[in-house]
Design an enzyme around this catalytic site. Structure first.
Site, PDB file in Angstrom:
ATOM      1  N   TYR A   1     -34.766 -69.147   3.171  1.00  0.00           N
ATOM      2  CA  TYR A   1     -34.796 -68.169   2.076  1.00  0.00           C
ATOM      3  C   TYR A   1     -35.701 -67.009   2.464  1.00  0.00           C
ATOM      4  O   TYR A   1     -36.776 -67.227   3.039  1.00  0.00           O
ATOM      5  CB  TYR A   1     -35.328 -68.796   0.788  1.00  0.00           C
ATOM      6  CG  TYR A   1     -34.223 -69.027  -0.208  1.00  0.00           C
ATOM      7  CD1 TYR A   1     -33.469 -67.952  -0.669  1.00  0.00           C
ATOM      8  CD2 TYR A   1     -33.920 -70.293  -0.677  1.00  0.00           C
ATOM      9  CE1 TYR A   1     -32.435 -68.156  -1.568  1.00  0.00           C
ATOM     10  CE2 TYR A   1     -32.889 -70.499  -1.572  1.00  0.00           C
ATOM     11  CZ  TYR A   1     -32.147 -69.413  -2.013  1.00  0.00           C
ATOM     12  OH  TYR A   1     -31.127 -69.606  -2.889  1.00  0.00           O
TER      13      TYR A   1
ATOM     14  N   GLU B   1     -36.016 -63.811   0.272  1.00  0.00           N
ATOM     15  CA  GLU B   1     -35.877 -62.730  -0.708  1.00  0.00           C
ATOM     16  C   GLU B   1     -36.925 -61.669  -0.447  1.00  0.00           C
ATOM     17  O   GLU B   1     -38.097 -61.962  -0.206  1.00  0.00           O
ATOM     18  CB  GLU B   1     -36.008 -63.272  -2.134  1.00  0.00           C
ATOM     19  CG  GLU B   1     -34.743 -63.978  -2.572  1.00  0.00           C
ATOM     20  CD  GLU B   1     -34.830 -64.566  -3.966  1.00  0.00           C
ATOM     21  OE1 GLU B   1     -35.687 -64.147  -4.752  1.00  0.00           O
ATOM     22  OE2 GLU B   1     -34.016 -65.464  -4.263  1.00  0.00           O
TER      23      GLU B   1
ATOM     24  N   ASP C   1     -16.863 -45.021   1.807  1.00  0.00           N
ATOM     25  CA  ASP C   1     -16.620 -46.450   2.055  1.00  0.00           C
ATOM     26  C   ASP C   1     -15.799 -46.539   3.340  1.00  0.00           C
ATOM     27  O   ASP C   1     -14.599 -46.245   3.341  1.00  0.00           O
ATOM     28  CB  ASP C   1     -15.859 -47.042   0.864  1.00  0.00           C
ATOM     29  CG  ASP C   1     -15.552 -48.526   1.045  1.00  0.00           C
ATOM     30  OD1 ASP C   1     -15.624 -49.017   2.190  1.00  0.00           O
ATOM     31  OD2 ASP C   1     -15.224 -49.181   0.043  1.00  0.00           O
TER      32      ASP C   1
ATOM     33  N   THR D   1     -17.962 -52.915   5.353  1.00  0.00           N
ATOM     34  CA  THR D   1     -17.985 -54.331   5.713  1.00  0.00           C
ATOM     35  C   THR D   1     -18.225 -54.419   7.217  1.00  0.00           C
ATOM     36  O   THR D   1     -18.212 -53.405   7.914  1.00  0.00           O
ATOM     37  CB  THR D   1     -16.662 -55.030   5.348  1.00  0.00           C
ATOM     38  OG1 THR D   1     -15.581 -54.283   5.909  1.00  0.00           O
ATOM     39  CG2 THR D   1     -16.497 -55.137   3.849  1.00  0.00           C
TER      40      THR D   1
ATOM     41  N   LYS E   1     -14.117 -56.049   9.871  1.00  0.00           N
ATOM     42  CA  LYS E   1     -12.773 -55.487  10.110  1.00  0.00           C
ATOM     43  C   LYS E   1     -12.750 -54.893  11.528  1.00  0.00           C
ATOM     44  O   LYS E   1     -12.867 -55.646  12.490  1.00  0.00           O
ATOM     45  CB  LYS E   1     -12.449 -54.484   9.007  1.00  0.00           C
ATOM     46  CG  LYS E   1     -12.425 -55.138   7.624  1.00  0.00           C
ATOM     47  CD  LYS E   1     -11.999 -54.184   6.536  1.00  0.00           C
ATOM     48  CE  LYS E   1     -11.851 -54.873   5.201  1.00  0.00           C
ATOM     49  NZ  LYS E   1     -13.046 -54.804   4.346  1.00  0.00           N
TER      50      LYS E   1
ATOM     51  N   ARG F   1     -18.190 -61.892   8.361  1.00  0.00           N
ATOM     52  CA  ARG F   1     -17.851 -61.390   7.022  1.00  0.00           C
ATOM     53  C   ARG F   1     -19.137 -60.958   6.333  1.00  0.00           C
ATOM     54  O   ARG F   1     -20.067 -61.752   6.173  1.00  0.00           O
ATOM     55  CB  ARG F   1     -17.185 -62.509   6.230  1.00  0.00           C
ATOM     56  CG  ARG F   1     -16.465 -62.072   5.005  1.00  0.00           C
ATOM     57  CD  ARG F   1     -15.392 -63.071   4.681  1.00  0.00           C
ATOM     58  NE  ARG F   1     -14.329 -62.972   5.657  1.00  0.00           N
ATOM     59  CZ  ARG F   1     -13.235 -62.231   5.498  1.00  0.00           C
ATOM     60  NH1 ARG F   1     -13.060 -61.544   4.403  1.00  0.00           N
ATOM     61  NH2 ARG F   1     -12.311 -62.187   6.436  1.00  0.00           N
TER      62      ARG F   1
HETATM   63  N1  DSN Z   1      -9.564 -56.920   0.980  1.00  0.00           N
HETATM   64  C1  DSN Z   1      -9.800 -55.895   1.968  1.00  0.00           C
HETATM   65  C2  DSN Z   1      -8.551 -55.358   2.555  1.00  0.00           C
HETATM   66  O1  DSN Z   1      -7.677 -56.173   2.830  1.00  0.00           O
HETATM   67  O2  DSN Z   1      -8.431 -54.174   2.788  1.00  0.00           O
HETATM   68  C3  DSN Z   1     -10.652 -54.826   1.446  1.00  0.00           C
HETATM   69  O3  DSN Z   1     -11.799 -55.383   0.945  1.00  0.00           O
END
Ligand code: DSN
Length: 417
Positions: free
Chosen positions: A58, A60, A203, A229, A232, A238
């Protein structure tokens, strides 16, 4: 123990049921071609960091200022992650704690908006994300949402964004999308935000790898906040992060913790740091170039075979295939492709007459295929398989006939080399 390629002896010993479920997914990944634009196959080094003892801790708070004792080692981990992501994107401040892209976006909204504030963002039906103001998401329920979309050519209409901004005076403009294949002009968004006195949030969840590699213009010089994120195009675990200007650092950090999160996932933060480190290597730029070249090659193949691509092509890792003339909706097409071990997801096309659960398109992305080493020749062959299935009089039978060729490709280009 199963005959899967990858064994988990410790897990198998205590929980064979779960070991079998994980091994089944490993086998599925090896034996399917992954075209979901938001997915990728992360390196083993990233998996190692995620499966480490850091999950026990932990922490925090932030490095040097934690609410728990014993954080001296995880402080090092988080400081490395912060330093790397700042360097990678040339940012003034970074928060690497958001567990997901949704939480990264929520943290920014909480940092600068009040309930009822107005945001101007890309419509979900035109490629925006749920957290950009969808009516069933917190963003559409807490804030007043004005949406922009794409024009008849499938491109963001910046003059319309300008017109809507002047008409509605949003407190925040969101630039970024989950299903848009063209370069986003963040500088144009900045000019519009400045004119109406709005914050600008970019984003870049989908295009972060391209931005890191310099293949897509960076929003960092223009946006107040950049969210992303890490799993990707960036090919990490993730998770997510937020970048911002120094002037916003304190309220961003406070919006993440204690605002919406408690303990950070230190094992995931370590894995993010590994991915950031890998993204600084010269090979990463080459990988991103291959992703884009593969996406362009696939899009061209579809167009040559008479299947329209929304916006007429792609500048990125993905594109939307318009299935209107095939007789199938997006879900039916995905189900047919699944028979050939090709995995894609249905997606609305702009001004889609079908309901979202069916949709008239499929979204196709090349990050995962490129990670396993497929080049332009192979991805064009995959596109031809897709066209053959969708044009067949007996598509299920055709897909089953093509499946052995897909399995051959999978064996030729293993996920875990
Ligand atoms: N769920 C993602 C996507 O497939 O684009 C975006 O968060």
């Amino acid at each position: 123990m199963s005959d899967s390629l990858f064994q988990h002896p410790a897990l198998f010993a205590v929980d064979p049921e779960m070991a079998a479920a994980i091994e089944a997914e490993e086998k599925r990944q090896e034996e399917h071609l992954e075209l979901i634009a938001s997915e990728n196959h992360c390196p083993a080094a990233v998996l190692d960091a995620m499966g480490s003892v850091l999950t026990d801790k932990y922490a925090e708070g932030y490095p040097g200022n934690r609410h728990y004792a014993g954080c001296e080692c995880v402080d090092v981990v988080e400081r490395i992650a912060i330093a790397r992501v700042k360097k990678l994107f040339n940012a003034e401040h970074a928060n690497v704690q958001p567990h997901s892209g949704s939480q990264a976006n929520m943290a920014v909204y909480n940092a600068v908006l009040q309930s009822g504030s107005r945001i101007l963002s890309m419509a979900f039906a035109h490629g925006g994300h749920l957290t950009h103001g969808h009516s069933r998401n917190f963003s559409g329920q807490l804030y007043e949402v004005v949406s922009y979309g794409v024009n008849e050519n499938g491109l963001i209409d910046y003059s319309k964004v300008h017109e809507l901004a002047c008409q509605h005076n949003p407190a925040l403009i969101v630039a970024g999308a989950s299903a848009y294949s063209r370069i986003i002009d963040f500088e144009a968004f900045r000019a519009i935000a400045d004119e109406v006195g709005a914050y600008l949030m970019a984003d870049i969840a989908h295009i972060a790898g391209l931005v890191a590699a310099g293949l897509h213009p960076s929003p960092v010089p223009h946006a107040d906040f950049v969210t992303s994120t890490t799993h990707k195009t960036l090919r990490g675990p993730r998770g997510a992060f937020v970048l911002c200007r120094q002037e916003h650092a304190a309220r961003l950090d406070s919006a993440v913790m204690p605002g919406i999160q408690g303990g950070p996932m230190m094992h995931v933060i370590a894995a993010k740091a590994v991915a950031f480190g890998l993204a600084m290597q010269p090979e990463f730029r080459a990988y991103q170039e291959h992703i884009v070249a593969n996406a362009r090659a696939m899009a061209r193949e579809f167009q040559e075979k008479g299947l329209p691509v929304v916006s007429g092509g792609t500048d990125t890792h993905m594109f939307l295939l318009d299935l209107s003339e095939t007789g199938y909706n997006g879900q039916q097409a995905c189900d047919l492709l699944a028979e050939a071990n090709i995995t894609a997801n249905r997606n609305a096309i702009p001004n889609d007459p079908r309901r979202p659960g069916e949709a008239s398109g499929i979204r196709i992305g090349t990050p995962a295929l490129t990670s396993r080493g497929l080049g332009q020749e192979e991805v064009r062959a995959v596109a031809r398989h897709i066209v053959t299935i969708l044009r067949s009089d007996d598509p299920v039978e055709t897909a089953r006939r093509i499946k052995p060729q897909v399995l051959d490709l999978c064996r030729q280009f293993p996920v875990r080399h």
